[in-house]
Each structure stands twice: as C-alpha cells, then as structure tokens.
Design a protein around this motif. Structure first.
Motif, PDB file in Angstrom:
ATOM      1  N   GLY A 111       0.790  -1.232   0.000  1.00 10.21           N
ATOM      2  CA  GLY A 111       0.000   0.000   0.000  1.00 10.21           C
ATOM      3  C   GLY A 111       0.814   1.270   0.000  1.00 10.21           C
ATOM      4  N   GLU A 112       0.139   2.351  -0.343  1.00 10.65           N
ATOM      5  CA  GLU A 112       0.774   3.668  -0.364  1.00 10.65           C
ATOM      6  C   GLU A 112       0.342   4.423   0.907  1.00 10.65           C
ATOM      7  N   PRO A 113       1.270   4.592   1.858  1.00 10.07           N
ATOM      8  CA  PRO A 113       0.875   5.182   3.143  1.00 10.07           C
ATOM      9  C   PRO A 113       0.250   6.568   3.033  1.00 10.07           C
ATOM     10  N   LEU A 114       0.701   7.365   2.057  1.00 11.82           N
ATOM     11  CA  LEU A 114       0.143   8.723   1.984  1.00 11.82           C
ATOM     12  C   LEU A 114      -1.244   8.756   1.343  1.00 11.82           C
ATOM     13  N   MET A 115      -1.713   7.626   0.833  1.00  9.39           N
ATOM     14  CA  MET A 115      -3.105   7.540   0.376  1.00  9.39           C
ATOM     15  C   MET A 115      -4.004   7.076   1.526  1.00  9.39           C
ATOM     16  N   ASN A 116      -3.411   6.808   2.667  1.00  6.97           N
ATOM     17  CA  ASN A 116      -4.173   6.433   3.862  1.00  6.97           C
ATOM     18  C   ASN A 116      -3.675   7.260   5.046  1.00  6.97           C
ATOM     19  N   TYR A 117      -3.545   8.543   4.756  1.00  2.53           N
ATOM     20  CA  TYR A 117      -2.908   9.466   5.686  1.00  2.53           C
ATOM     21  C   TYR A 117      -3.544   9.445   7.079  1.00  2.53           C
ATOM     22  N   ASP A 118      -4.895   9.469   7.115  1.00 12.35           N
ATOM     23  CA  ASP A 118      -5.594   9.651   8.399  1.00 12.35           C
ATOM     24  C   ASP A 118      -5.425   8.471   9.346  1.00 12.35           C
ATOM     25  N   ASN A 119      -5.070   7.322   8.832  1.00  7.45           N
ATOM     26  CA  ASN A 119      -4.798   6.177   9.707  1.00  7.45           C
ATOM     27  C   ASN A 119      -3.303   5.980   9.939  1.00  7.45           C
ATOM     28  N   VAL A 120      -2.519   6.310   8.923  1.00 10.22           N
ATOM     29  CA  VAL A 120      -1.070   6.103   9.032  1.00 10.22           C
ATOM     30  C   VAL A 120      -0.450   7.059  10.053  1.00 10.22           C
ATOM     31  N   VAL A 121      -0.863   8.318  10.035  1.00 10.45           N
ATOM     32  CA  VAL A 121      -0.227   9.290  10.930  1.00 10.45           C
ATOM     33  C   VAL A 121      -0.479   8.962  12.413  1.00 10.45           C
ATOM     34  N   PRO A 122      -1.734   8.682  12.840  1.00  8.95           N
ATOM     35  CA  PRO A 122      -1.902   8.278  14.248  1.00  8.95           C
ATOM     36  C   PRO A 122      -1.091   7.030  14.594  1.00  8.95           C
ATOM     37  N   ALA A 123      -1.017   6.093  13.673  1.00  8.23           N
ATOM     38  CA  ALA A 123      -0.242   4.877  13.960  1.00  8.23           C
ATOM     39  C   ALA A 123       1.242   5.229  14.120  1.00  8.23           C
ATOM     40  N   MET A 124       1.748   6.109  13.275  1.00  9.23           N
ATOM     41  CA  MET A 124       3.163   6.501  13.403  1.00  9.23           C
ATOM     42  C   MET A 124       3.390   7.313  14.678  1.00  9.23           C
ATOM     43  N   LYS A 125       2.375   8.078  15.092  1.00  7.34           N
ATOM     44  CA  LYS A 125       2.525   8.816  16.360  1.00  7.34           C
ATOM     45  C   LYS A 125       2.702   7.840  17.516  1.00  7.34           C
ATOM     46  N   LEU A 126       1.992   6.722  17.453  1.00  3.44           N
ATOM     47  CA  LEU A 126       2.156   5.700  18.497  1.00  3.44           C
ATOM     48  C   LEU A 126       3.541   5.054  18.430  1.00  3.44           C
ATOM     49  N   MET A 127       4.085   4.911  17.226  1.00  2.36           N
ATOM     50  CA  MET A 127       5.442   4.350  17.111  1.00  2.36           C
ATOM     51  C   MET A 127       6.446   5.265  17.813  1.00  2.36           C
ATOM     52  N   LEU A 128       6.212   6.591  17.723  1.00  4.91           N
ATOM     53  CA  LEU A 128       7.160   7.562  18.285  1.00  4.91           C
ATOM     54  C   LEU A 128       6.911   7.838  19.770  1.00  4.91           C
ATOM     55  N   ASP A 129       5.688   7.654  20.216  1.00  6.64           N
ATOM     56  CA  ASP A 129       5.298   8.031  21.585  1.00  6.64           C
ATOM     57  C   ASP A 129       6.019   7.159  22.613  1.00  6.64           C
ATOM     58  N   ASP A 130       6.529   7.795  23.675  1.00  9.86           N
ATOM     59  CA  ASP A 130       7.234   7.029  24.713  1.00  9.86           C
ATOM     60  C   ASP A 130       6.341   6.005  25.399  1.00  9.86           C
ATOM     61  N   ASP A 131       5.063   6.297  25.496  1.00 14.13           N
ATOM     62  CA  ASP A 131       4.144   5.305  26.071  1.00 14.13           C
ATOM     63  C   ASP A 131       3.627   4.336  25.007  1.00 14.13           C
ATOM     64  N   GLY A 132       4.059   4.565  23.751  1.00 13.47           N
ATOM     65  CA  GLY A 132       3.774   3.609  22.676  1.00 13.47           C
ATOM     66  C   GLY A 132       5.030   2.771  22.474  1.00 13.47           C
ATOM     67  N   TYR A 133       5.685   2.940  21.317  1.00 11.27           N
ATOM     68  CA  TYR A 133       6.875   2.112  21.040  1.00 11.27           C
ATOM     69  C   TYR A 133       8.184   2.874  21.242  1.00 11.27           C
ATOM     70  N   GLY A 134       8.073   4.189  21.453  1.00  8.62           N
ATOM     71  CA  GLY A 134       9.235   4.992  21.828  1.00  8.62           C
ATOM     72  C   GLY A 134      10.382   4.974  20.817  1.00  8.62           C
TER      73      GLY A 134
END
Ligand code: SAH
Ligand code: SF4
Length: 375
Positions: free
Chosen positions: A174-197
């Motif tokens: 898939g093309e992540p930027l064609m699914n922006y509204d789901n990809v960005v929150p998921a990536m925020k969780l990857m970066l979040d210290d209480d997520g995957y940090g």
C-alpha cells in the motif's frame, strides 16, 4: 442481549495519546489513565484489562464492558534461516496482510516492514501489490497492530536498549500517503514514549510521491522519508510510477526540500531505486540520476527488481547491479544494493507482501507457498 444487538466495544489499540485521553474523559475518568493503559498495551503487549494491575478493579471492570484491545489475528508465523520473521495477519474483513521483521547489524537492528493498505490504487508497473488493485485502507489499529503482534511475539519490551522492534519502515503493502488519516496516528504511536518509543530517524515512511501529502506530513509529524523514485526522467518515471503524471519529478523533489526544511535536524531523504533489466539500469540512467539528485541531501538505495509472474520485467544480473553501483560511485554516490530479504534490508519489503492472498487464491495454497519460502 444477542450478539447482534450488543453495543460495539471501542478498540483502544490504534488510539493515539490524544484519542485515548479523550476516550477516558468521555467515560468520566482522568486523562492520565491514557498513559497507564497505553503502556500496558504497547510496552507489555497486554490485551486483557484484568491484568492491568495499577488500575482500580472498578475501572478494569468498566473498561472490559465498554472497550477492548483487538489486534489482527495471526494466521501464520515463520522464521527463515537468516533470522527474518514473517507474520501473515488477518484484518477485520478477512483480508490478509504480511508483516516482516528483518534483522541487521548483527542483530542490533530489527526492522519491521509494515503495510498501510490492502492492495494499492497507484498501479506501479513493476509492483505486484499494485497489480492486485486496491481493496481498502487499513485502520490505525490494523497498522499499529502489526507492530504490536511482532513485539508480542518476539517478547515484551524489557528495556529501551533491547527492543524487539528497533525500526519501522512503511514499505509493506500500500501507499501510506493515500491512507494518511490512519497512518499518521499509527506513526505517532510508534514515536510516543508510552507507545513504542522509537526515534524519528527509526520510523520511515516510503512514498511513490503523493506531493500534497508530503507537505501535510511535514506539518504534522517528523519521521524519515523515503521516496520511490526509480527513474530520473519524467517519461520513464511516468511509465513505471503512474502517479508521476500528476506530480512530476520536479514537484516531488521540491516537496522533499520543503520536507527537509521542516525537520529540526540534518536529515537526508532516502531515494529508492528499483533496478529493472534494460529499463533503468544503464550508465545513462546512473548519470541522469546523479545529476538530478545533485542538490538534494539524500542517500540512494538500489533494489534489484523482484520478479513476479507476468510482470513483463526482469531482474538485472548481479554484475549489472554492481556496475550501476560503480557508475554512481564514480559520480559521488555510495549506494548500497538492498535485497528483498536477508542480511541488510531497509527497503523493498513491498515485494514480500506481494503474495498476500488475492481473492481468487485458495488459502491453503498460499500458506503452503510461504512455508516453503520461509524454510
Ligand atoms: N507504496 C510505497 C511503499 C510500499 S512499496 C512506495 O511505493 O514507496 C515499498 C518499496 O518496494 C517501494 O520502493 C517500491 O517501489 C518497491 N517495490 C515494489 N515492487 C517491487 C519489485 N517488484 N521489486 C523491487 N522493489 C519493488
Ligand atoms: Fe503502490 Fe508502492 Fe506498489 Fe506503487 S510501489 S503500486 S505505490 S505499493
């Protein structure tokens, strides 16, 4: 109450911190519960509220009534001799996505290749995902669910120095930027210290060049960016990557410059260049590529084309790939040749998901084929 009339539970798995805080406020709880529950879900891989022992029993019971932590179902899990691990995951509507964990640097780096859509609408001529057409966007829970499953399977995150998943690349199906509204929150969780940090340099979004969304991405989140370029002239790139008709190379490179300008550190764009025999693997192509990228802070990854039936393309010989690499070297670029699996891969996992079930293929045959593959 029958199953049909039971109210749907809220799935907490894909919620960003902000969404989780709003959820707790909406059920009359304090915001800080969000951080507690996020840690249980993403650090511990926990999907059972009863086990969340730093939360009062009353709230645990309440959560079990109104919410759930629902990840994708694991259909198949396998490990190959080189340490690569694969999961075939079943998402909500019975579609399958494949997630791959690739070790590198003597096990220091474990890169998870994550999918963003079932199929893809952009139809790049050399990509088997594109050939399957577009089925649907994955939800944020299904995207982060791939990281969640991989981490649960490898083992809980004991400490930050010993993470089961150290890097994520959005280079699956898939093309992540064609699914922006789901990809960005998921990536925020990857970066979040209480997520995957994970640090912003260790989370990479790969795009074929949806220019307006690159601008939006840079405004909203800071991750590493990889561009699937594959050709240095518009004529050839349009043939390989049809979205180039809409957003040509110049506009794409301009968007890369704007993206880098928004990063608060010295960052480089990763340029992915799939080498296809007699199509883009000649000396002139290397010269055009080097000239094109002169101004852009970037590193080039060369990916030998991964053949699939009826693609109409061939993989260049190893010698030809090395020749191409050498031409680039003489022009000032050190460009590693990535393989689609094995020792050192940050790119081209797209192909590994290419065999994900299409609607006509029988499940058993599919599982059989990947089992053989994983041996
Ligand atoms: N849609 C995004 C991310 C998924 S594809 C993108 O296009 O960037 C991930 C990478 O795999 C892309 O660089 C893509 O061009 C590459 N790829 C796709 N099919 C391939 C093939 N048959 N052989 C080698 N690389 C391929
Ligand atoms: Fe879609 Fe990327 Fe494949 Fe192109 S290369 S069809 S954008 S998944």
């Amino acid at each position: 109450m029958t199953a049909d009339t039971a109210p749907q539970k809220t799935n907490l798995l894909g919620m960003s911190r902000q969404e989780m805080e709003s959820f707790f406020l909406s059920i009359g709880e304090k915001k800080f519960r969000a951080a507690q529950v996020m840690k249980w879900i993403h650090h511990e891989g926990c999907d059972d509220f009863a086990a969340m022992t730093n939360i009062s029993k009353a709230l645990r019971t309440r959560l079990a009534e109104v919410a759930e932590v629902r990840g994708p179902g694991v259909i198949y899990e396998g490990a190959s001799s080189d340490g690569t691990r694969k999961w075939v995951l079943e998402v909500e509507d019975g579609s399958y996505v494949e997630t791959v964990l690739i070790p590198a640097d003597n096990g220091k780096r474990r890169t998870l290749c994550v999918s963003s859509q079932v199929g893809c609408s952009l139809d790049c001529s050399f990509c088997s995902t594109g050939k399957q057409g577009f089925q649907r966007n994955l939800t944020a829970a299904e995207i982060i669910g791939q990281v969640w499953v991989a981490q649960r399977s490898v083992g809980p995150r004991k400490d930050t120095a010993n993470r089961p998943v150290t890097n994520v690349v959005m280079m699956g199906m898939g093309e992540p930027l064609m699914n922006y509204d789901n990809v960005v929150p998921a990536m925020k969780l990857m970066l979040d210290d209480d997520g995957y940090g994970l640090s912003k340099r260790r989370v990479t979004l790969s795009t074929s060049g949806v220019v307006p969304m690159i601008d939006r991405l840079g405004d909203e989140i800071d991750v590493s960016l990889a561009i699937s370029l594959h050709a240095a002239t518009d004529e050839l790139r349009t043939e390989l990557v049809p979205i180039n008709r809409k957003y040509n190379i110049r506009s794409l490179l301009d968007a890369c410059h704007r993206y880098l300008a928004k990063c608060d550190d010295t960052r480089m764009i990763t340029i992915e260049y799939t080498l296809i025999k007699d199509v883009n693997d000649q000396q002139v192509h290397a010269e055009q590529l080097a000239a094109l990228l002169e101004e852009l802070p970037c590193k080039i990854n060369l990916i030998p084309f991964n053949p699939f039936p009826h693609s109409g393309y061939e993989k260049p010989s190893r010698n030809q790939c090395v020749r191409f690499q050498q031409w680039l070297y003489e022009l000032g670029y050190t460009a590693p040749i990535r393989t689609t699996r094995g020792d050192d891969i940050d790119a081209a996992c797209g192909q590994l998901v290419g065999r994900v079930k299409d609607r006509t293929r029988r499940h058993e045959r599919y599982i059989q084929s990947i089992q053989i593959d994983a041996d």
